[in-house]
Design a protein around this motif. Structure first.
Motif, mmCIF file in Angstrom:
data_model
loop_
_atom_site.group_PDB
_atom_site.id
_atom_site.type_symbol
_atom_site.label_atom_id
_atom_site.label_comp_id
_atom_site.label_asym_id
_atom_site.label_seq_id
_atom_site.Cartn_x
_atom_site.Cartn_y
_atom_site.Cartn_z
ATOM 1 N N PRO B 238 -5.476 -11.093 -7.881
ATOM 2 C CA PRO B 238 -3.859 -10.087 -7.274
ATOM 3 C C PRO B 238 -3.530 -9.095 -7.691
ATOM 4 N N GLY B 241 -4.322 -5.147 -7.665
ATOM 5 C CA GLY B 241 -3.240 -4.810 -7.611
ATOM 6 C C GLY B 241 -2.540 -4.210 -8.590
ATOM 7 N N THR B 273 9.846 -2.362 -2.919
ATOM 8 C CA THR B 273 8.674 -2.687 -1.770
ATOM 9 C C THR B 273 7.745 -1.949 -1.794
ATOM 10 N N ASP B 276 5.709 -3.147 -4.923
ATOM 11 C CA ASP B 276 5.292 -4.441 -3.657
ATOM 12 C C ASP B 276 3.715 -3.942 -2.685
ATOM 13 N N TRP B 277 4.129 -2.379 -1.484
ATOM 14 C CA TRP B 277 3.075 -2.860 -0.675
ATOM 15 C C TRP B 277 1.430 -1.452 -1.676
ATOM 16 N N GLN B 280 -0.108 -4.656 -2.716
ATOM 17 C CA GLN B 280 -1.081 -5.177 -1.655
ATOM 18 C C GLN B 280 -2.042 -4.524 -0.840
ATOM 19 N N ASN B 283 -4.974 -4.768 -3.149
ATOM 20 C CA ASN B 283 -5.622 -6.092 -3.601
ATOM 21 C C ASN B 283 -6.359 -6.255 -2.071
ATOM 22 N N ALA B 284 -5.640 -5.598 -0.890
ATOM 23 C CA ALA B 284 -7.013 -5.948 0.288
ATOM 24 C C ALA B 284 -7.891 -4.812 0.458
ATOM 25 N N ASP B 308 3.877 -2.225 6.738
ATOM 26 C CA ASP B 308 4.256 -0.908 6.439
ATOM 27 C C ASP B 308 4.628 0.323 6.246
ATOM 28 N N THR B 390 9.075 -8.952 4.917
ATOM 29 C CA THR B 390 9.631 -9.439 4.774
ATOM 30 C C THR B 390 9.568 -10.664 5.940
ATOM 31 N N ILE B 993 3.353 -11.644 -8.112
ATOM 32 C CA ILE B 993 3.135 -11.141 -7.500
ATOM 33 C C ILE B 993 4.467 -10.675 -6.552
ATOM 34 N N GLY B 994 4.684 -9.542 -7.147
ATOM 35 C CA GLY B 994 6.480 -8.732 -6.022
ATOM 36 C C GLY B 994 7.520 -8.832 -6.052
#
Lengths: 462, 1339
Positions: B238, B241, B273, B276-277, B280, B283-284, B308, B390, B993-994
């Motif tokens: 993680p 990212g 946010t 953090d998006w 993520q 990472n994805a 999103d 979230t 994270i985040g």
């Protein structure tokens, strides 16, 4: 040579290495090493005394007898030109309460609010025909600093240090001081924007007296100086071992030297900000108060080769007198008059004024009319970007001279107009830099401080 | 000139900044130059420059410079200033002569209007500004030619060359690189050492150093794909990212604050946010095309998840420019064009790009697109309507349960406070206490209390009146009190003197600044003081019922209102004063309700607890905001569509179209019209076709020479004939007597036809279609309500939003919300601003993507525009997008890109060093489904990337910048990598994270640097020293400098010193100095020291004096470690069992995870720092019985007991917070008892309550810790508590003394004198390692 540990030898070795560092850095991208200007400079350093908020010109340096006759009445259209922000031209004339006297050999009119500065008028060039683009404080102050009202552009000080480097490697090349907090727009005022970060101004809250609070990371509570010297000697030895198979890498050497420089900086900075070293007569000349203290610091920094010093009057935009101008203006003038005059005198006595360029002024001026009446306060003056006064002194400037004029009401510059871009071009010129050649490539374009305009005001040069 | 003037759209629709811009619009002189720029130059560019500019000089004529134009061409002079008939150019465009027509092709002919413009222009003297930047024919003129530039050609997929030696390439990247090297008679470098490689790749992918275990594992792995294994492991981390997002943030100029006007809050509440998006998404391995699409248009992507929406931060988290819309949009255009397309468009804000094929048309097409999107802070109530990112941390049932309990408490308090206020404000009571208090003004508080008791008056109320009136007594050097001065004067004179005294008062009223209402009240003179008191009270009561007086002129009324309503009013009981007016029984009820609530809350996770608090606070704010907006929306809708408003707008639009800007505003103001809407009406009417059937009649009515008085019949007749719409014709069967009549008729008709459903009647339907069209001023969407607010309403809206924003920012339980864009009601139609001046609108822009990127210009569709823009950017046929991103990724791996100007793929940018490789990578990237992780893998597994960084002097002299990639470039760690590495090697790095940003100025922050607050307005110095970009604009590539400030930071900064201390601490158990030297070296640099290094270090260690022993709360009594104390056989002093500090409690593990002993003591208490309010730790402290809680579970105050022996333990005590306070506010504290062996033993929540914290029966082993942990539930205020537990161990357990052992925390409490903590030699050595070049440079 650095294999010998111990302060004495280590320091000696440094001096030799220092010259090498400059070379290493020169070939290694952005640096603060001194650089040759475009042509012979008239000034080696520049200090900007920023009267943030916008001082009233008709109460300080631009007397307008007509206002006394028109007081309380609208100003006729043939006196002020058709341009006009909001109510400025519609409100009644507002005469200055203050008497002007001819001062010095040159006989330039100066308000009674500034008797001490008046006594230095023969060294000063008063530019009465300034005009600017933005009418808001944030935009105006930004423009005065960066030549752009909103976009992120490098500040004048950043351009100057980018063009010239710094004469003192142990202090920042560009320092911005303000007592008690940030001026409006905060750190953007001395931003380097797309120029490398080393050209950004270093902010100092001159309220503090402790050097630790003036300059970040200048003190260490857990390692004393002798121990730190030993640490740096060990560091240098380990770094040399690491460097041996990487001899081609100039940055390794630069970094080794940066620690030595930092070590010296701790002393130099402490010294520069130690005002107790000043003689009593000097302290007396400046008088008491924050402004005096800040200007003494300014002189000490200039003496040490700092390229650009900005000395702000105070946090926010305190020269903004929309109301109660008759209470507030005398007070603020009283605070700066003696220290600024002393500052000029001090530079002169030390032979520094010849090659130090001094600028005093705000982001714009104020209207010769009164601001709309308000139930709880006495009147003041509104913002005015069409005509205002700044003055310059020192390196390359024609002392005892008045440049340009506003209309009879003191509202708009009408003769020999000087735009902020022109002022910038002139300042760079005196520093030996051609404002059209001092460029930086960014986003596919060569940028400069004066955008696509600005011309040097030769009439004010000595 | 009319068209020119009316085109001057007042663009700035956002309320802020409107005034500034509008003011300066006043002085825009409508000079010929402006006319030229708006009317002439665009036509020249479009119609003439193709053949008559730059090097293209058909007939030796050049029109792109004034000089050249005046000079003329083969046929002689073409323009004779002021002589239009004599000018050849005019003849040519009039197409007067058969064989001399320009432009030659009939299809290109100028419109009649354009010709008229040219005539007018020549008559003016052909003004033509020759300023730099205006006289150049830009590449825009010939797009086909422009598309020949390498970066605009389609991406191909070149065949990898076959290069020698064959054994070097590991993949196709290497074949391209090797080919270029061999062509230059060079060879690649050898593969880097394993040690260097694992360090390099770990930093490259996750921005952290490898741990020794990771290094060892790799070195031990002999398999062929050992390195690939490492790469895959890192790509899965993680932390990948977290590191790569930071690269992206340089592109996206990410920041947590914005530039606002003085006095406004500059924090973006939810920028994080977006951060953090991105993390993520990376990472994805979200495909890059989708990654981009969501960042531009998440709100328009049908299958976007709610989370999103945070992606829109790409557009919203910019610098904000104090709300100046043109600059905000300019910034958005820049981040899209340079960031995603590697094309700079900003030049085209003022003029066509001089070097690249980007026109002002292109720029303003994008401008219109972004101008139609609103950001949350821009009003519209969107601020209250952000999508939650979230999921909620609490289930609906619990939420409802708690909400009900809270409402009951609120209701209880509300009823009490209202009852009190009403009671105190009752007229008789006012009179009585006002009079009574006046007689007691010379008494002190105790005398007043005594008086109240003996006379059976309400003591507290009387005291408030006396105190209040005392403040109004005459004071030296101050003006008399505006309201009460007469009262005090008159109360002191004999009744007979009242009239004369009043006269004197009234004479002086101006000088004394007497409140005019009070002055008026004094005449006629009252006959008694009682009568005067009655008049006073009635005056107060009269204003008491009013709303707040906001206007300056009502200042004196407001002052009177404040007597009963103000915060300092004697009868206005504030919620936090309510406690003193509650009876014991009421207190009991309140406590009971609270205890019930607390019991429910105590069991919830911290996050849920804080979220529920947020909900509780947000509800009233949101409902106020929403009802305000609802009202305004209804009013605005009515204002837009009511028949008489339509009539007024129509009439005013007719009158206003030619007036100067200032008069325009005055006109709008005097008719109480919205200037924005008025402008829309003018534009709307202007843009209608000449033969439009609906308004054809109106055009007749408004003809200049109409005289309704005498010709109303004829005018109506003409109007009816002009109109083909029967509904319109019918409306004017009766001839209107005035223009106003006609306007009213139109108003009725249009209002009637504006509706959603279509009419069956074709004529009505035709009207409906016109008035419902996209650009119709009758169109109104709820989101557009801000356009209709008055200045004052805007202020009110701002107020609501400010309150809400403050809650968002300050409530610890605020859910993560997305900073979105919403489409507003405006259309995308946008005029070009001539020379960038928003007050000077020129021609319409084309309304699509930049033309050079498309063969078929297509306008953005309303509501889908940003999505369409995104689609065109990620279209595989777009030549730029894939090239730009693979080049960026390459740069982030190698230090330099294949194109060394990564955000400028234009003609002024650098050409690619390996054009074929760039195309191949781009093609392969798209073929891989735009996967970034596959791209990383491909690059990292290449021989090219794995080369050593060793020097080769020969190559260095021929290719000093390593353009041909003959080795790997060494690099300095970035600021983030450096700071994160310091934490990593000190063992202190918090890898979470985040979440909300942390202030990195605080040395205790252990999170990765990417989670630090990026305050672009005041970035702390250390960011800048280390070349962290200013975050104001997009940054293509960071500078890399080496300056003394970096060294100072490493030498002296408290954070660095702390980490050095921890590094030393981590090896403290290694007693052998030689072994410790090696252990610390490995910890920091990942390898063992060489013999030479070892001996140098040994010499240093030997030469130094050992430091004084450390004193901190850790060492008050027994010597002990943080984690486990060494138990002593006999425990003579129970005080030795206690430690005092702060740290975090981990809810999931139910353990205290981080205990930091206090370092500062005042002699009687431990606290966070030298000052009561420590900049890092806040107000935390511990005293024998009391303390102040840390803000939350991550920074709790901890009283720790370390079991000196094993046995059966019982704990007793009680915790309370604000127990004796009469103030029923605050949210109290949470207390936990946590065992190192069993986890949480109990949790209590107290606020104005007390709970016993007994743990009856517990077995402990020696060295176990029992922690008494207190936090303030997310807020530091109201964090004081009392808790002094007593621990008893069973006597039978003790075989030595055979008596009960007792640890009384209050009695045992000890502090030490505060001491500075000099570094010992090991800490100093550790610091040297952190300062070393090896730590900072990667081979």
């Amino acid at each position: 040579m650095l294999r010998h540990s111990g302060a004495g030898i280590g320091t000696l070795a440094l001096a030799q290495l220092l010259s090498e560092t400059n070379q290493a850095e020169a070939s290694d991208g952005p640096s603060l090493a001194p650089r040759r200007p475009h042509f012979a400079p008239r000034a080696q350093r520049f200090v900007h005394l920023f009267a943030n908020g916008g001082p009233s010109q008709v109460d300080t340096f631009d007397p307008k007898p007509l206002l006394a006759r028109l007081h309380g009445k609208p100003i006729p259209r043939d006196v002020i030109s058709t341009v006009g922000d909001a109510q400025a031209s519609g409100s009644p004339a507002f005469a200055s309460k203050y008497r002007f006297r001819k001062r010095g050999q040159s006989g330039i009119d100066v308000s009674e609010l500034l008797p001490e500065i008046g006594s230095m008028i023969d060294d000063i060039c008063v530019v009465r025909s300034m005009h600017a683009d933005d009418i808001s404080h944030d935009g105006g102050i930004m423009f005065m600093n960066t030549g752009a009202a909103r976009l992120s552009r490098p500040s004048l000080g950043s351009w100057a240090t980018y063009g010239l480097g710094s004469e003192n490697r142990n202090l920042p090349g560009f320092i911005s001081m303000c007592p008690d907090g940030y001026p409006l727009n905060e750190t953007q005022n001395w931003q380097s924007a797309f120029l490398p970060g080393i050209y950004q101004g270093t902010f100092i809250n001159s309220k503090h007296e402790d050097v630790e609070r003036l300059i970040e990371n200048i003190r260490n509570r857990r390692v004393d100086s002798t121990q730190q010297r030993a640490q740096l000697d060990l560091l240098a030895r380990l770094n040399r071992i690491h460097q041996k198979p990487r001899a081609d890498e100039g940055r390794l050497e630069s970094r080794i030297q940066s620690f030595e420089q930092a070590f010296r900086m701790q002393m130099e900075a402490t010294d520069a900000f130690d005002i107790s070293q000043e003689s009593k007569s000097t302290l007396d000349m400046y008088g008491p108060g924050q402004q005096a203290r800040q200007l003494i610091l300014t002189r000490r920094l200039l003496e040490r080769g700092v390229r650009v010093v900005q000395s702000w009057y105070g946090a926010g935009f305190p020269w903004d007198h929309h109301g109660e101008i008759e209470e507030r203006l005398p007070k603020i003038c009283g605070e700066v008059d003696r220290p600024i005059a002393a500052f000029l005198r001090d530079l002169k006595q030390r032979g520094l004024l010849d090659d130090t360029l001094v600028l005093w002024g705000g982001e714009f001026g104020r209207t010769p009319t009164s601001e709309l009446p308000h139930p709880t306060t006495t009147p003041g003056r509104d913002h005015n970007r069409h005509g205002f006064t700044v003055w310059l002194a020192g390196g390359g400037i024609k002392g005892g001279h008045v440049h340009g004029a506003t209309d009879d009401a003191g509202f708009a510059a009408i003769q020999d107009k000087v735009h902020v871009h022109d002022l910038h071009a002139t300042i760079l010129h005196l520093l030996g830099l051609n404002h059209e050649e001092l460029t930086y490539r960014y986003a596919g374009r060569d940028f400069r401080l004066t955008d696509v305009s600005g011309s040097v005001v030769h009439e004010i040069l000595a | 000139m009319n068209r020119l003037l009316t085109g001057m759209a007042l663009l700035c629709v956002g309320p802020s900044g409107l005034f500034n811009l509008a003011a300066s619009a006043d002085e825009i002189a409508r000079t010929g130059e402006d006319f030229f720029e708006s009317r002439i130059r665009p036509v020249l560019v479009k119609r003439c420059f193709k053949c008559h500019s730059g090097d293209k000089r058909e007939g030796q004529l050049r029109l792109d410079q004034r000089v050249a134009l005046l000079k003329g061409g083969q046929s002689g002079k073409v323009v004779l200033p002021r002589d239009s008939n004599g000018s050849l150019l005019i003849r040519a465009i009039r197409r007067a002569d058969r064989d001399f027509r320009m432009p030659p092709d009939d299809a290109d002919r100028l419109s009649a209007e354009e010709v008229r413009d040219f005539v007018a222009w020549v008559k003016m003297g052909a003004p033509y500004p020759d300023a730099p930047g205006h006289a150049v024919a830009s590449p825009v003129a010939d797009l086909r030619e422009a598309r020949r530039f390498w970066s605009l050609q389609p991406i191909t997929r070149p065949q990898p060359p076959d290069a020698e030696p064959h054994d070097w390439p590991r993949n196709d990247i290497d074949r391209f690189v090797l080919d270029r090297l061999t062509a230059n008679r060079m060879q690649p470098s050898v593969r880097a050492g394993e040690q260097a490689l694992v360090r390099r790749v770990t930093y490259d992918l996750i921005g952290l150093p490898p741990t020794s275990a990771e290094i060892d594992a790799f070195l031990a792995d002999g398999s062929a794909d050992a390195f690939a294994t490492v790469v895959d492991r890192l790509l899965e981390s993680p932390q990948y990212g977290a590191h790569w997002a930071r690269h992206w943030f340089d592109v996206a100029r990410y920041g947590d604050t914005r530039w606002v006007g003085a006095g406004e809050d500059r924090r973006w509440p939810f920028a994080y946010t977006y951060r953090d998006w991105v993390i993520q998404a990376l990472n994805a391995d979200m495909p890059y095309d989708r990654f981009v699409t969501l960042q531009i248009a998440a709100d328009q992507v049908p299958d976007a998840r709610p989370a999103d929406h945070a992606a829109l931060g790409f557009l919203t988290v910019g610098r904000w420019f104090t709300g100046q819309l043109p600059d905000v949009i300019d910034d958005q255009i820049d981040v899209v064009t340079r960031g995603l397309l590697g094309m700079s468009a900003q030049c085209a804000r003022c003029h066509d790009h001089k070097f690249d094929p980007i026109s002002t048309q292109d720029y303003y097409s994008l401008y219109g697109l972004f101008a139609a999107s609103r950001m949350p802070v821009d009003g519209n109530g969107i601020l209250g309507d952000l999508p939650e990112v979230t999921p909620r941390p609490v289930d609906a049932a619990t939420e409802q349960d708690i909400t009900q309990l809270r409402s009951r408490i609120d209701e209880f308090l509300d009823i009490r406070v209202t009852a009190l206020r009403n009671d105190f404000r009752a007229r008789p009571k006012l009179l009585e206490y006002f009079r009574l208090a006046t007689t007691l003004l010379d008494k002190d508080d105790n005398e007043v209390r005594a008086f109240a008791t003996s006379n059976e008056r309400d003591e507290r109320l009387l005291l408030r009146w006396v105190r209040y009136l005392k403040r109004t007594l005459p004071q030296p050097k101050r003006d008399p009190h505006q309201i009460f001065a007469p009262w005090h004067v008159l109360a002191a004179v004999p009744v007979a003197d009242i009239p004369t005294t009043i006269k004197a008062l009234l004479d002086r009223q101006k000088a004394d600044k007497l409140n005019p209402q009070v002055a008026a009240m004094l005449s006629p003179a009252p006959v008694s003081l009682d009568e005067l008191a009655t008049r006073y009270v009635d005056l107060f009561l009269k204003h008491d019922l009013e709303d707040r007086f906001e206007d300056n002129k009502d200042y004196d009324k407001e002052r009177l209102r404040q007597v009963l309503r103000g915060n300092d009013s004697p009868v206005h009981v504030r919620m936090n004063e309510l406690g003193q007016f509650l009876s014991p029984a009421e207190f009991e009820t309140l406590t009971g309700l609270r205890r019930k609530l607390h019991t429910k809350l105590a069991g919830l996770p911290e996050q849920a607890d804080q979220f529920l608090t947020y909900q509780h606070e947000a509800k009233p704010l949101l409902s106020k905001l929403n009802s305000f907006l609802e009202e305004r929306r209804e009013a605005a809708a009515a204002a837009v569509r009511s028949p008489d408003r339509i009539a007024t707008y129509l009439l005013t639009a007719h009158e206003a179209k030619d007036v100067e800007p200032r008069q325009f505003r005055n006109l709008a103001k005097s008719r109480q019209l919205s200037p924005v809407l008025l402008r829309r009406w003018i534009d709307f009417l202007q843009r209608l076709e000449q033969h439009d059937s609906v308004f054809a009649a109106w055009r007749i009515f408004t003809a200049d020479d109409n005289d309704f008085a005498t010709q109303s019949q004829e005018i109506a007749e003409r109007a009816r004939q002009a109109s083909s719409n029967l509904a319109v014709v019918a409306a004017f069967q009766t001839p209107p007597a005035t223009l106003l009549d006609a306007a009213n008729q139109y108003g009725e008709l249009l209002a009637r036809c504006h509706q959603n459903e279509s009419f069956t009647n074709a004529d009505f339907e035709a009207i409906r279609q016109v008035v419902s069209a996209a650009n119709s001023p009758l169109r109104y969407s709820p989101n557009g309500v801000v356009d209709h607010l008055t200045r004052r309403e805007t202020d009110q809206l701002r107020n609501h939003e400010r309150n809400l924003a403050r809650l968002y920012l300050e409530s610890p339980g605020t859910p993560a919300l997305a900073m979105v864009l919403r489409e507003s009601s405006g259309s995308y139609a946008q005029r070009v601003f001539v020379r960038g001046n928003p007050h000077h609108a020129g021609e319409m822009s084309h309304g699509g993507i930049p033309l050079v990127l498309t063969d078929q210009p297509q306008q953005f569709t309303r509501g889908r525009g940003r999505w369409e823009l995104a689609q065109s950017i990620v279209d595989e046929r777009n030549p730029l997008t894939a090239r730009v991103i693979v080049n960026r990724v390459w740069q982030w791996h190698f230090g330099s890109g294949l194109v060394r100007t990564p955000s400028d793929f234009g003609t002024r940018g650098a050409a690619p060093t390996h054009p074929l490789l760039l195309d191949w990578l781009a093609a392969q990237f798209m073929a891989d489904g735009w996967s970034l992780k596959k791209l990383h893998r491909r690059i990292l597994l290449s021989s090219t990337w794995q080369q050593s960084s060793q020097d080769n002097p020969t190559y260095r002299s021929t290719d000093p910048e390593n353009r041909l990639l003959w080795r790997m470039d060494r690099r300095r760690l970035s600021f983030e990598e450096l700071r994160d590495s310091l934490l990593a090697v000190s063992g202190r790095l918090d890898r979470k994270i985040g979440g909300r940003p942390s202030d990195l100025v605080k040395n205790i922050i252990r999170r990765r640097t990417v989670f630090g607050k990026v305050d672009r307005m005041a970035l702390p110095g250390f960011y800048r020293y280390f070349d962290f970009p200013g975050a104001n604009t997009h940054v293509p590539k960071r500078h890399e400098t080496i300056v003394a400030q970096q060294a100072l930071y490493l030498m002296n900064n408290g954070f660095v010193l702390d980490q050095a201390g921890h590094v030393a601490h981590r090896t403290a158990t290694t007693e052998d100095p030689a072994a410790r030297i090696g252990a610390m070296y490995r910890l920091v640099l990942g390898r063992s020291p060489s013999d030479e290094e070892r001996s140098v270090i040994q010499e240093f260690i030997n030469s130094q004096q050992p430091a004084d022993p450390v004193v901190e709360s850790d060492a008050v009594g027994a010597k002990g470690d943080d984690e486990a104390a060494t138990p002593t056989a006999a425990a003579p002093d129970p005080a030795n069992a206690w430690r005092y500090g702060w740290g975090s409690y981990d809810e999931t593990r139910q353990r205290v995870t981080d205990f930091n002993p206090f370092r500062f003591s005042t002699g009687d208490r431990w606290r966070g720092g030298e000052n009561e309010n420590d900049p890092e730790l806040g107000r935390i402290y511990l005293h024998s019985r009391i303390g102040h809680a840390g803000p939350n579970s991550e920074l709790s105050v901890i009283r720790r007991w370390i079991a000196p022996r094993g046995g059966k333990l019982s704990i007793s005590g009680a915790v309370s917070s604000q127990l004796n306070s009469t103030e029923p506010l605050g949210d109290g504290v949470r207390a936990r008892i946590v065992s190192s062996r069993r986890g949480q033993l109990g949790v209590w929540l107290v606020c104005g309550t007390e709970e016993s914290t007994d743990i009856p029966d517990l077995t402990v082993e020696p060295g176990d810790t029992i922690d008494f942990v207190v936090d303030a539930r997310g807020r530091e205020t109201h964090g004081s508590f009392a808790w002094a537990p007593i621990l008893r161990m069973d006597a039978s357990a003790d075989s030595v003394t055979n008596e009960a052992l007792v640890w009384d925390s209050a009695k045992d409490f000890k502090t030490a004198p505060p001491t500075a903590r000099p570094f010992d030699v090991w800490q100093r050595y550790a610091q040297v390692l952190l300062e070393s070049n090896e730590f900072t440079f990667l081979d």
